[in-house]
Design a protein around this motif. Structure first.
Motif, PDB file in Angstrom:
ATOM      1  N   ALA A 818       1.111  -1.120   0.151  1.00  0.00           N
ATOM      2  CA  ALA A 818      -0.038  -0.024   0.108  1.00  0.00           C
ATOM      3  C   ALA A 818       0.788   1.336   0.032  1.00  0.00           C
ATOM      4  CB  ALA A 818      -0.868  -0.026   1.282  1.00  0.00           C
ATOM      5  N   ASN A 819       0.376   2.282  -0.946  1.00  0.00           N
ATOM      6  CA  ASN A 819       1.402   3.366  -1.020  1.00  0.00           C
ATOM      7  C   ASN A 819       0.885   4.362   0.370  1.00  0.00           C
ATOM      8  OD1 ASN A 819       2.743   5.548  -1.807  1.00  0.00           O
ATOM      9  ND2 ASN A 819       1.441   5.977  -3.210  1.00  0.00           N
ATOM     10  N   LEU A 820       1.129   4.114   1.217  1.00  0.00           N
ATOM     11  CA  LEU A 820       0.817   4.917   2.719  1.00  0.00           C
ATOM     12  C   LEU A 820       2.140   5.196   3.422  1.00  0.00           C
ATOM     13  CD1 LEU A 820      -2.435   2.888   3.460  1.00  0.00           C
ATOM     14  CD2 LEU A 820      -2.465   5.400   2.531  1.00  0.00           C
ATOM     15  N   ARG A 825      -0.470   5.125   8.027  1.00  0.00           N
ATOM     16  CA  ARG A 825      -0.614   4.021   8.640  1.00  0.00           C
ATOM     17  C   ARG A 825      -0.843   3.778  10.115  1.00  0.00           C
ATOM     18  NH1 ARG A 825       1.814  -0.426   5.594  1.00  0.00           N
ATOM     19  NH2 ARG A 825       2.360   0.261   3.449  1.00  0.00           N
ATOM     20  N   ALA A 826      -0.216   4.682  10.758  1.00  0.00           N
ATOM     21  CA  ALA A 826      -0.458   5.125  12.318  1.00  0.00           C
ATOM     22  C   ALA A 826      -1.895   5.454  12.496  1.00  0.00           C
ATOM     23  CB  ALA A 826       0.651   5.940  12.932  1.00  0.00           C
ATOM     24  N   TRP A 827      -2.313   6.479  11.581  1.00  0.00           N
ATOM     25  CA  TRP A 827      -3.660   6.799  11.573  1.00  0.00           C
ATOM     26  C   TRP A 827      -4.856   5.860  11.542  1.00  0.00           C
ATOM     27  CZ3 TRP A 827      -6.732   8.284   6.626  1.00  0.00           C
ATOM     28  CH2 TRP A 827      -7.615   8.429   6.930  1.00  0.00           C
ATOM     29  N   LEU A 828      -4.485   5.027  10.455  1.00  0.00           N
ATOM     30  CA  LEU A 828      -5.611   3.786  10.113  1.00  0.00           C
ATOM     31  C   LEU A 828      -5.520   2.886  11.219  1.00  0.00           C
ATOM     32  CD1 LEU A 828      -4.671   3.257   6.428  1.00  0.00           C
ATOM     33  CD2 LEU A 828      -6.699   4.253   7.465  1.00  0.00           C
ATOM     34  N   ALA A 829      -4.413   2.578  11.861  1.00  0.00           N
ATOM     35  CA  ALA A 829      -4.154   1.593  13.077  1.00  0.00           C
ATOM     36  C   ALA A 829      -4.790   2.217  14.330  1.00  0.00           C
ATOM     37  CB  ALA A 829      -2.363   1.446  13.216  1.00  0.00           C
ATOM     38  N   ALA A 830      -4.870   3.441  14.383  1.00  0.00           N
ATOM     39  CA  ALA A 830      -5.426   3.919  15.684  1.00  0.00           C
ATOM     40  C   ALA A 830      -6.950   3.882  15.400  1.00  0.00           C
ATOM     41  CB  ALA A 830      -5.020   5.335  15.755  1.00  0.00           C
ATOM     42  N   LEU A 831      -7.610   3.720  14.218  1.00  0.00           N
ATOM     43  CA  LEU A 831      -8.902   3.519  14.066  1.00  0.00           C
ATOM     44  C   LEU A 831      -9.351   2.198  14.067  1.00  0.00           C
ATOM     45  CD1 LEU A 831      -9.418   5.944  10.955  1.00  0.00           C
ATOM     46  CD2 LEU A 831      -9.937   6.471  13.447  1.00  0.00           C
ATOM     47  N   GLY A 832      -8.250   1.251  14.298  1.00  0.00           N
ATOM     48  CA  GLY A 832      -8.607  -0.314  14.559  1.00  0.00           C
ATOM     49  C   GLY A 832      -8.979  -1.159  13.051  1.00  0.00           C
ATOM     50  N   LEU A 833      -8.516  -0.524  12.169  1.00  0.00           N
ATOM     51  CA  LEU A 833      -8.476  -0.810  10.763  1.00  0.00           C
ATOM     52  C   LEU A 833      -7.443  -1.869  10.292  1.00  0.00           C
ATOM     53  CD1 LEU A 833      -9.435   2.557   8.712  1.00  0.00           C
ATOM     54  CD2 LEU A 833     -11.142   0.346   9.489  1.00  0.00           C
ATOM     55  N   PRO A 834      -7.865  -3.013   9.703  1.00  0.00           N
ATOM     56  CA  PRO A 834      -6.521  -4.049   9.166  1.00  0.00           C
ATOM     57  C   PRO A 834      -5.343  -3.360   8.629  1.00  0.00           C
ATOM     58  CG  PRO A 834      -8.739  -4.459   8.408  1.00  0.00           C
ATOM     59  CD  PRO A 834      -8.852  -3.182   8.957  1.00  0.00           C
ATOM     60  N   ASP A 835      -4.556  -4.184   8.486  1.00  0.00           N
ATOM     61  CA  ASP A 835      -3.023  -3.716   7.929  1.00  0.00           C
ATOM     62  C   ASP A 835      -3.555  -3.312   6.456  1.00  0.00           C
ATOM     63  OD1 ASP A 835      -0.546  -3.532   7.026  1.00  0.00           O
ATOM     64  OD2 ASP A 835      -0.291  -5.426   7.144  1.00  0.00           O
ATOM     65  N   PRO A 836      -3.045  -2.432   6.117  1.00  0.00           N
ATOM     66  CA  PRO A 836      -3.231  -2.028   4.502  1.00  0.00           C
ATOM     67  C   PRO A 836      -2.573  -2.695   3.235  1.00  0.00           C
ATOM     68  CG  PRO A 836      -2.112  -0.056   5.470  1.00  0.00           C
ATOM     69  CD  PRO A 836      -2.467  -1.213   6.627  1.00  0.00           C
ATOM     70  N   ASP A 837      -1.368  -3.385   3.916  1.00  0.00           N
ATOM     71  CA  ASP A 837      -0.588  -4.271   3.007  1.00  0.00           C
ATOM     72  C   ASP A 837      -1.384  -5.495   2.612  1.00  0.00           C
ATOM     73  OD1 ASP A 837       1.387  -2.580   2.676  1.00  0.00           O
ATOM     74  OD2 ASP A 837       2.351  -3.114   4.465  1.00  0.00           O
ATOM     75  N   SER A 838      -2.176  -6.066   3.603  1.00  0.00           N
ATOM     76  CA  SER A 838      -2.697  -7.188   3.512  1.00  0.00           C
ATOM     77  C   SER A 838      -4.166  -7.229   3.229  1.00  0.00           C
ATOM     78  CB  SER A 838      -2.778  -8.215   4.748  1.00  0.00           C
ATOM     79  OG  SER A 838      -3.221  -7.291   5.782  1.00  0.00           O
ATOM     80  N   ASP A 839      -4.974  -5.792   3.269  1.00  0.00           N
ATOM     81  CA  ASP A 839      -6.403  -5.544   3.070  1.00  0.00           C
ATOM     82  C   ASP A 839      -6.409  -4.371   1.943  1.00  0.00           C
ATOM     83  OD1 ASP A 839      -9.112  -6.076   4.719  1.00  0.00           O
ATOM     84  OD2 ASP A 839      -9.005  -4.211   3.908  1.00  0.00           O
ATOM     85  N   ARG A 840      -6.821  -4.721   0.875  1.00  0.00           N
ATOM     86  CA  ARG A 840      -6.822  -3.744  -0.005  1.00  0.00           C
ATOM     87  C   ARG A 840      -7.985  -2.574   0.036  1.00  0.00           C
ATOM     88  NH1 ARG A 840      -4.002  -5.008  -5.087  1.00  0.00           N
ATOM     89  NH2 ARG A 840      -5.401  -3.414  -6.090  1.00  0.00           N
ATOM     90  N   ASP A 841      -9.191  -3.145   0.604  1.00  0.00           N
ATOM     91  CA  ASP A 841     -10.275  -2.303   1.081  1.00  0.00           C
ATOM     92  C   ASP A 841      -9.740  -1.061   2.100  1.00  0.00           C
ATOM     93  OD1 ASP A 841     -11.838  -3.454  -0.552  1.00  0.00           O
ATOM     94  OD2 ASP A 841     -12.745  -4.621   0.978  1.00  0.00           O
ATOM     95  N   THR A 842      -8.875  -1.416   2.909  1.00  0.00           N
ATOM     96  CA  THR A 842      -8.258  -0.437   3.893  1.00  0.00           C
ATOM     97  C   THR A 842      -7.165   0.372   3.305  1.00  0.00           C
ATOM     98  OG1 THR A 842      -8.636  -1.915   5.677  1.00  0.00           O
ATOM     99  CG2 THR A 842      -6.835  -0.121   5.970  1.00  0.00           C
TER     100      THR A 842
END
Length: 989
Positions: A818-820, A825-842
């Motif tokens: 993921a190009n993040l 990535r820290a923001w997405l993790a703080a929201l409790g979202l899956p790892d963007p490298d393994s979850d394309r939707d995230t």
């Protein structure tokens, strides 16, 4: 026959009345011209009418009746040995460059040969026309060995180089300008004295040593004859001898008449050189305003009661052209001295100023000659004409070099090298050239220059810049990438170099003084100029900006109220003006250090020049300005704008990605590598790569790939391409040309077909998962939405201000991630979202969220100034549900697009076809500075440009495309609600 009146019906011509100006005798194409020229009929016509144009269509000669019998006045030839060659030329689509223009010039000169010449513009036309003919003859020669020594001497004397094709062209243009303006200057001197004019003795009548030497070096029989220049020189001299001298000089006394002797001359003589140099005659109101403002700040800010008339004020116009600014400064001094009651001493004081402390630099011979004439004329009228040994302080030199910087010949080491090398030789071989160079250097190095003002050339110009000049703007590039994240920038325009010269001379060397330039206004807020703005703010105490607008590219030359907003350079003589917006910058350094203050105002409309002068009478001048607050947060922009604190705290969209965005592809091949029609593009490229077909066979079939560009040699590039590669079907790819406008492109990086092929972007395409397109700052007004989405390869100019592309995923070696960025990535993790490298939707959520915010009318309206000045900034919601809802809003857009019903506006294509019921707000919908539907329909799909009718598929495409912005408009309430919810729940970074 040819007559003085246009639109005359020959049936109405009185029987027995001879033609006003002569007759034309035409023979068959195969017949040698000499046969008709020596015929009894031509002799009879000459005896009766006095002037005959004889032609067989291949060749033309103008014969006149003179004191010594028949005289050949002018000639023109298509250089066709016989009729077969003539018809081959007529059928050819590749005729010699400029041939049609030269022929039209010849005919116009012939038709005007008997006309009275009195007005300056008429004389300027003849000079430019003959000079263009001469330049064409010089350009036909592969080399000029007879001028090798002079070429070297000029490079040394002027402080420039004549490298590459453009430098070579400038050298040849310099030779021709010197000849014809030397000719004109010598004629002026002899005409004033009432003497007959002989161009072969012109060198003896030139009182500017530099030009006199150049003219005498060039205008010798052994140098002119091989180049064929004796003819146009003689013809030009004959035209000058036909001028009504009294009428001409009555008109030429008007300073405005001088405008016909540079800008229009250069436009007619060498329009490409004029474009490359960015040469524009400065309207008199602009010059007057700038000189008056400088005079005022000298009094008010630097405490010099006499302003420009103070004997300690040394003034330099580093790009003086025809001398408008030095002449206006002298006029201001004259008025000041007269107001003090010093009438008896004014003339001598003016002469002292004009020959010493009011200096000008110019690099082109033609305006240099006129500048000397203008200053001399002012002094003559003031009662202090220049003596034979006196001269104005106007010098032919490169204003950007020779200022005694480290490593320059002005340094100790450089002077030692000069004494041992070529400069000593220059003094021996060309003493006046050495004297001119040395006099200019004394101004640059020794004079206490307090004021620098003028109108510097706007454009970059390759092939003439020595290393010293090229390094001038290095301080303006420091930290652009590392500190400001600006990877692509263009600081090579000449006006930027002049700003640096002025800053260095006034702020760093003199230590106090004034700089006043009119220039392209891009530097006031464009991101590339952030370091330049920061430096100027740190070195000057007071800055006033008069933004004169008038930009074709940003506002379409339309004022905010919808009225016309032309360039201030639009005049009766040049109605088009220039395309870029302009601004006057006045900068004062008092000495010592004070908190800098910057003031800004906009001027719009057709009375801008008059309003500038009227504002000088204001009781409180500064009250007309707005206080600018340049800070790091707004990239030190001088244009004021309200940027809310919340907006400034949000991250730029570029801060969400792991790597900076990619530049789009740049073609600059006349559209040869891009097409709406995939089959047509494939056929063109197959032809191009066919090794069995010669250049002659493919030239007419490959469009812009057959044309020469700055660093593109079409024959050499094709030879290399065919040797190294072949046509590849897979190289044809869908291509994002403009918002909602997708065509096809032939995209390869291993063959140098593109101006910029962007191989890094090409490598990302297969795994990118789509691209977010945006730009570093807004340049169009209106810009509309500054973001777009595409799944295909994108063009550099898909958005105004240059499009940059951020892929959703990055491919490095064998891995795709993921190009993040780490913060994203820290923001997405703080929201409790899956790892963007393994979850394309995230991985795509942040980018869909950015699009949803970017298309919100409320976000666009509330943050207008902030959006315009930088990469777009977006709030990052602190809750996962808001982020998902935001991304869903954007994803829902496509589903709504097909459901929109018809409205009210008809868009007419031609007399028989139109699109019915397109909503007006859909028609005006703008993305990235482009009005989406209008751009698609009107830019290059008109039948004369496209070469065919639109296909049914293209018609359906526009219909379907119209529904998409309509859907976005219908979603506005939801998009606005989403934006406000995200802004309120923004997660602090």
């Amino acid at each position: 026959m040819f007559v003085a009146r246009r639109g005359l019906d020959l049936a109405d011509w009185p029987q027995g009345r001879p033609p006003d100006r002569g007759v034309v005798e035409v023979d068959d194409i195969p017949t040698p011209l000499a046969t008709k020229r020596n015929s009894a009929q031509v002799k009879r016509y000459l005896a009766e009418y006095g002037l005959v144009l004889v032609t067989n269509y291949r060749d033309f000669v103008l014969l006149g009746r003179g004191a010594n019998g028949v005289e050949e006045r002018e000639r023109f030839s298509f250089d066709c040995a016989d009729a077969e060659a003539f018809f081959a030329l007529a059928r050819s689509t590749k005729r010699p460059v400029g041939l049609a223009t030269r022929f039209a010039d010849f005919l116009q000169r012939v038709l005007l040969h008997q006309a009275a010449l009195a007005r300056p513009e008429e004389v300027a036309f003849f000079l430019a026309s003959y000079a263009r003919d001469a330049l064409a003859r010089v350009e036909e020669r592969a080399a000029l060995p007879a001028f090798a020594a002079l070429r070297g001497a000029l490079q040394e004397a002027l402080g420039l180089t004549f490298d590459e094709a453009r430098g070579e062209h400038l050298f040849r243009s310099t030779l021709v300008q010197t000849l014809f303006y030397g000719l004109f200057s010598a004629w002026v001197e002899t005409a004033r004295e009432g003497k007959p004019f002989d161009w072969r003795a012109a060198g003896w009548h030139l009182h500017v040593p530099f030009v006199s030497t150049l003219f005498q070096q060039i205008a010798t029989r052994d140098k002119l004859k091989p180049l064929g220049l004796e003819e146009p020189m003689s013809w030009a001299a004959d035209a000058l001898n036909r001028v009504d001298r009294d009428a001409f000089f009555r008109a030429f006394r008007d300073a405005e008449a001088v405008r016909y002797f540079y800008e229009p001359f250069l436009q007619a003589f060498d329009p490409e050189l004029r474009r490359q140099l960015g040469v524009w005659y400065t309207p008199r109101e602009i010059v007057r305003y700038m000189v008056e403002r400088v005079d005022r700040v000298l009094r008010e800010e630097l405490g010099l009661a006499d302003g420009l008339a103070d004997e300690n004020v040394w003034v330099l116009d580093p790009c003086c052209g025809t001398g408008a600014y030095p002449v206006e400064v002298l006029a201001r001094i004259r008025r000041t001295l007269a107001a003090k009651g010093e009438d008896a001493l004014i003339a001598e004081d003016l002469k002292k100023a004009a020959t010493s402390r009011i200096a000008g630099f110019e690099i082109m011979p033609a305006p240099y000659v006129i500048a000397h004439w203008q200053v001399g004329h002012l002094l003559r009228e003031a009662g202090a004409p220049l003596a034979e040994s006196e001269r104005a302080a106007v010098y032919l030199t490169n204003a950007l070099t020779g200022w005694a910087e480290a490593g320059d010949p002005g340094s100790a080491d450089g002077q030692k090298e000069a004494a041992e090398g070529g400069q000593a030789g220059l003094k021996l071989v060309f003493p006046p050239l050495a004297e001119e160079r040395d006099a200019a250097r004394r101004v640059k190095r020794d004079r206490p220059i307090l004021v620098i003002l003028g109108n510097p050339p706007y454009n970059a110009f390759a092939g003439t810049s020595p290393a010293e000049e090229g390094g001038l703007v290095a301080p303006y590039k420091e930290g652009l990438q590392k500190l400001w994240g600006i990877r692509k920038f263009n600081l090579d325009d000449l006006y930027v170099r002049f700003f640096r010269v002025a800053e260095r001379r006034i702020a760093e060397q003199t230590g106090r003084g004034v700089v006043c330039f009119i220039s392209n206004h891009s530097w006031l807020w464009y991101p590339s100029f952030v370091v330049m703005r920061e430096r100027l703010l740190s070195r000057f105490d007071r800055i006033w900006i008069d933004n004169l607008n008038g930009s074709k590219f940003e506002t379409g030359k339309v004022a905010p109220d919808g009225s016309p907003d032309p360039s201030v350079f639009s005049t009766e003589a040049n109605r088009e003006g220039i395309q870029v917006g302009t601004a006057i910058a006045l900068m004062v350094k008092r000495g010592g250090r004070a908190e800098p203050r910057a003031r800004y105002r906009d001027l719009w409309g057709e009375r801008k020049r008059e309003e500038l002068l009227e504002s000088l009478e204001a009781a409180d001048f500064d009250a007309r300005y707005t206080e600018a607050v340049p800070t790091a947060e707004n990239r030190f922009a001088f244009r004021p704008g309200e940027v809310g604190g919340a907006y400034a705290s949000w991250p730029r969209v570029t801060e969400l990605s792991a790597r900076p965005p990619f530049n789009g592809l740049m073609e600059k091949r006349g559209g040869a590598l891009i097409d709406d029609d995939c089959a047509a593009l494939a056929a063109r490229m197959r032809t191009y790569f066919d090794p069995q077909r010669s250049w002659h066979e493919v030239e007419s079939a490959i469009g812009g790939l057959s044309l020469k560009y700055a660093s593109f040699n079409p024959t050499a590039i094709r030879r290399d391409a065919v040797a190294r590669s072949h046509f590849q079907d897979k190289a044809i790819t869908r291509y994002f040309v403009r918002p909602f406008d997708v065509g096809f492109a032939y995209a390869v990086a291993h063959v140098p077909l593109w101006n910029r092929a962007r191989p890094d972007l090409l490598r990302q395409l297969p795994t990118a998962g789509g691209f977010l397109a945006t730009r570093p700052a807004g340049v169009a007004n209106p810009e509309g939405v500054p973001l777009a989405w595409t799944n295909v390869l994108g063009d550099n100019d898909a958005l105004r201000g240059h499009a940059y592309y951020t892929p959703m995923f990055l491919h490095d070696g064998d891995a795709t991630r993921a190009n993040l960025s780490a913060p994203a990535r820290a923001w997405l993790a703080a929201l409790g979202l899956p790892d963007p490298d393994s979850d394309r939707d995230t991985a795509v959520l942040p980018w869909l969220h950015a699009l949803a915010i970017g298309y919100s009318p409320a976000w666009l309206a509330e943050n207008e100034h902030g959006i315009r000045g930088d990469w777009p900034r977006i709030p990052l919601p602190g809750r996962a549900d808001l982020l998902r809802d935001s991304a869903a809003d954007e994803a829902e857009t496509a589903a709504h697009a097909a459901l929109l019903g018809p409205r009210t506006l008809d868009v007419v294509l031609n007399d028989s076809a139109y699109w019915r019921n397109i909503p007006e707000h859909v028609w005006s919908f703008t993305i990235g500075g482009y009005q989406v539907l209008k751009k698609w329909v009107s830019s290059y799909r008109e039948r004369p440009l496209l070469g065919r009718a639109l296909t049914p598929a293209e018609l359906r495409y526009v219909r379907d495309t119209a529904r998409r912005p309509a859907a976005l408009r219908l979603m506005a309430p939801a998009l606005d609600a989403n934006y406000r919810a995200c802004a309120q729940a923004n997660r602090p970074s």
